[in-house]
Every structure is written in C-alpha cells, then in structure tokens.
Write a protein that holds these residues in place. Structure first.
Motif, PDB file in Angstrom:
ATOM      1  N   THR A 134      23.669  62.127  27.779  1.00 53.98           N
ATOM      2  CA  THR A 134      25.113  62.256  27.963  1.00 53.98           C
ATOM      3  C   THR A 134      25.847  61.456  26.901  1.00 53.98           C
ATOM      4  OG1 THR A 134      27.040  61.675  29.293  1.00 53.98           O
ATOM      5  CG2 THR A 134      25.059  60.474  29.819  1.00 53.98           C
ATOM      6  N   ASP A 136      28.522  60.176  27.526  1.00 50.14           N
ATOM      7  CA  ASP A 136      29.305  59.170  28.265  1.00 50.14           C
ATOM      8  C   ASP A 136      28.584  57.827  28.408  1.00 50.14           C
ATOM      9  OD1 ASP A 136      30.998  61.326  28.615  1.00 50.14           O
ATOM     10  OD2 ASP A 136      30.334  61.757  30.653  1.00 50.14           O
ATOM     11  N   HIS A 180      34.495  60.810  30.518  1.00 50.17           N
ATOM     12  CA  HIS A 180      34.631  61.058  31.956  1.00 50.17           C
ATOM     13  C   HIS A 180      35.238  59.829  32.627  1.00 50.17           C
ATOM     14  CE1 HIS A 180      34.177  63.668  35.255  1.00 50.17           C
ATOM     15  NE2 HIS A 180      33.196  63.021  35.856  1.00 50.17           N
ATOM     16  N   LYS A 181      34.539  59.209  33.590  1.00 51.14           N
ATOM     17  CA  LYS A 181      35.168  58.113  34.339  1.00 51.14           C
ATOM     18  C   LYS A 181      34.863  56.741  33.767  1.00 51.14           C
ATOM     19  CE  LYS A 181      35.265  60.643  38.633  1.00 51.14           C
ATOM     20  NZ  LYS A 181      34.481  61.004  39.805  1.00 51.14           N
ATOM     21  N   GLY A 232      39.745  58.988  30.943  1.00 47.21           N
ATOM     22  CA  GLY A 232      39.852  58.559  32.344  1.00 47.21           C
ATOM     23  C   GLY A 232      40.697  57.310  32.522  1.00 47.21           C
TER      24      GLY A 232
END
Ligand code: F6P
Length: 357
Positions: A134, A136, A180-181, A232
């Motif tokens: 990922t 992320d 993302h977060k 995010g």
C-alpha cells in the motif's frame, strides 16, 4: 509439488509485480515442482473461479512494471458475508475454488481491508501467506509497505514542481497527498519537498495556526508558502464531531476535498490567493522506485521460503531493518498511524514546519 494461488486485492501500487516475481523466482529456483495460479481482479477471481495457470515466462520482464499483471479490485470486508452474484456465498466459494485447484497455499498481496479477509480465510482453514502492499504505509506489523517509497517520490516531485511556480508568483499553494486515514505519505513527501506547513489526520489543525505560520513567513520575507495536506486531514472542530456527524458534514460540504476547504478558509482570513494541486492516483502509478523493487523482491523471496517450508498464516513484514513473519491474526483490523509524539514530528517541528496544532 507445490500448487499455489496468487492474488492482488484493493487499490494497486507500484512493485506488486516485483513482489509476485520474487515469490515465483524463489519457488522455481528451489528445484521443487511448482504450479502457480493467478486469480484475476483480487478476491473476485477467487470467488467466481476466474484464474489462469501462470507460466515461468509470465514472471519475466515485470520487475519494473507498475500496476498488477493480475488486475485488482476492492471486495469490502464488511460485505464479505453478504451474498454475491446469483446469491453465491462468497466465503464458501473461495474455499471451494481453493480446494478444487488442490492449492497448498494462497499468496495474497494487499493492504488493510485485504488482510481482514486473508485472516478470515485462515480462520476458515486455508493456508495463507500475505505481502504488505500500500502507498499508505498504514499496515500494522510492518515498518514499511511496498509502494510507499515510490508514492513518496511522486508526491515529492509534485511538491518540487509546485515550489518553482509558487516562488515565481508569490502564492500560497496546497498539495493534497493521498494516504487514506493516515499521514505517512504526506509527512514524508512534505518533509522531502520542503513544505512549510504539513496537515495530517493524526494532528487536527487550527486554521488560525496555519494563517499565523503563513504571516510569519511573509513577515520574514518569504514570498510563498507550500502546504502539504493529507487527504484525511481534519480540523480541530471537526475532530470533535462523531463519525456520523462528520460524514454528514462532508456530504453537505461544497468542497471536493479538505484542501479546498483549507484554501477557502485561508483566503477568507488573509485575502490571499491560494491554489490547490491534487496529484491523486498518479501517486499509485508508474514504475516502482529502486527501493521498492529491491524491497518487494526480498519480501517475495521470503514468502516463497515460508511456503517451501510449509509455514502458513503469516504476513511477511519488515521490522527494525529485518524481514519478519507476523501472525495474520495480529495484523488484521489494526491501523498503523503517525503518532503526534513521534521523533520525526518533533524533528520536523525543530525544522520550523507547522502542523497547524
Ligand atoms: O489505499 C490506497 C489509496 O490510494 C488511498 O491512499 C486512497 O485514499 C485510496 O486508495 C483511493 O482509492 P480508490 O482508488 O478506490 O479511489
């Protein structure tokens, strides 16, 4: 004879092919008879029996290629127990296809959601080995995921490009970074690109602090300000809302993303023009960087080694500069976020970077 299945699930990233090649090369070179089945478009292929028997040559020439040769898709974990097409029981279908092909093991390359399903399949009795992918870098149990460094490079290059035009025009620029977060990607690209202000989901921002930092730069003679904003990122006020309230707020928001809201607030408080750049999915695209090619190849080879030894139920991760096997039950459902007290945050602050807190 070892018969293995492979699939790539969730958002793609660089070095997925390099990782699969690593597994395949390790296994082919072991001298064992090996059959590798590739499932198309992630768990979908396993559910609906869409697969192909891969040949040795399929793994040639893919080290440097971005994307995934098997295709990928999102199969949300929360819907995994819901019936699929034609009322199919997805979990049961995955097990049936695994047994029909008489697989010894499934190699699953994925991020957070993917690992929840991988762990469920382990609980259901399948032999699973996973690899952490990922951009992320938010997977628990590994210090690093492949794809992350390549994405950092792309986001950094974007900030570098914005730097030159921002300085020519004396403007405030926002670069919105994926992740993302979590804020790993924004933090690293922001620092590498020399951003003046970095906004992360883990450190809710106060717009006044951002404006103060811009004014301070201006008073010190700087003509421009670069702000790296994680997709995010969240304001201090919004962080107080419940999940439901925040979701409602976003639904009604006139802004396409958080960066546009930050930009509007800065303009309102300072009268300054603010431009927003969103590199978006370019951060997941293109060839893997050299680091990711090596990293993914190593993880792939170690996954191959585990399969040859018959050790299943692990994610091959990287901790304290060592490749380690992490039990899947420890990984599934956990997020690795940036701690606001991390050394890197303290160091960034020493460099004068404002986090809006
Ligand atoms: O998880 C990887 C990621 O690229 C995130 O950074 C981003 O929030 C998301 O996927 C985008 O998903 P999609 O490709 O489905 O729009």
């Amino acid at each position: 004879m070892k018969r293995i299945g492979m699939l790539t699930s969730g958002g793609d990233c660089q070095a997925l092919n390099a990782a699969m090649r690593g597994v395949a090369k390790c296994m082919y070179n072991s001298g064992e008879d090996v059959e590798i089945y590739g499932f198309i478009d992630g768990y979908k292929g396993l559910i609906y029996g869409d697969f192909k028997l891969l040949q040795h040559r399929d793994f040639s020439g893919i080290l440097t290629k971005g994307g995934t040769m098997l295709g990928s898709s999102r199969t949300p974990f929360k819907l995994i127990r819901e019936p699929g097409e034609n009322g199919i029981d997805k979990v049961d279908a995955m097990k049936q296809n695994y047994y029909k092909l008489r697989l010894d093991c499934l190699v699953i390359l994925g991020g957070n959601g993917t690992h929840k399903t991988a762990n469920l399949l382990r609980e259901e009795g399948l032999n699973i080995v996973t690899l952490p992918k990922t951009i992320d870098n938010d997977l628990w149990g590994t210090d690093m995921t492949f794809g992350f460094q390549s994405a950092v490079d792309i986001a950094t290059e974007c900030i570098d490009c914005i730097h030159t035009t921002a300085s020519s025009h004396g403007r405030v620029f926002i670069v919105e970074v994926m992740g993302h977060k979590v804020g790993w990607l924004t933090l690293n690209a922001g620092m590498a690109g020399g951003a003046d202000i970095i906004l992360l989901p883990e450190i809710p921002y106060d717009t006044k602090k951002i404006v103060d930092a811009i004014k301070k730069r201006h008073d010190n003679g700087s003509r421009f300000t670069i702000i790296a904003v994680a997709e995010g990122a969240i304001s201090k006020e919004d962080a107080k809302l419940s999940k439901k309230e925040y979701k409602k707020k976003l639904e009604k928001s006139p802004y396409p993303s958080v960066s546009y809201e930050v930009a509007a607030k800065i303009t309102e408080l300072t009268g300054q023009e603010v431009r927003v750049t969103v590199p978006g999915h370019t951060q997941r695209g293109g060839s893997p960087c050299a680091y990711d090619r090596v990293f993914a190849s190593r993880l792939g080879a170690e996954a191959g080694k585990l399969i040859l030894k018959g050790e299943y139920g692990f994610m091959v991760g990287y901790r304290n500069r060592e490749i380690v096997k992490v039990p899947l039950e420890d990984v599934a459902g956990k997020l690795k976020s940036v701690s606001p007290d991390a050394e890197i945050i303290k160091e960034a602050k020493m460099l004068g970077i404002c986090f809006g807190d």
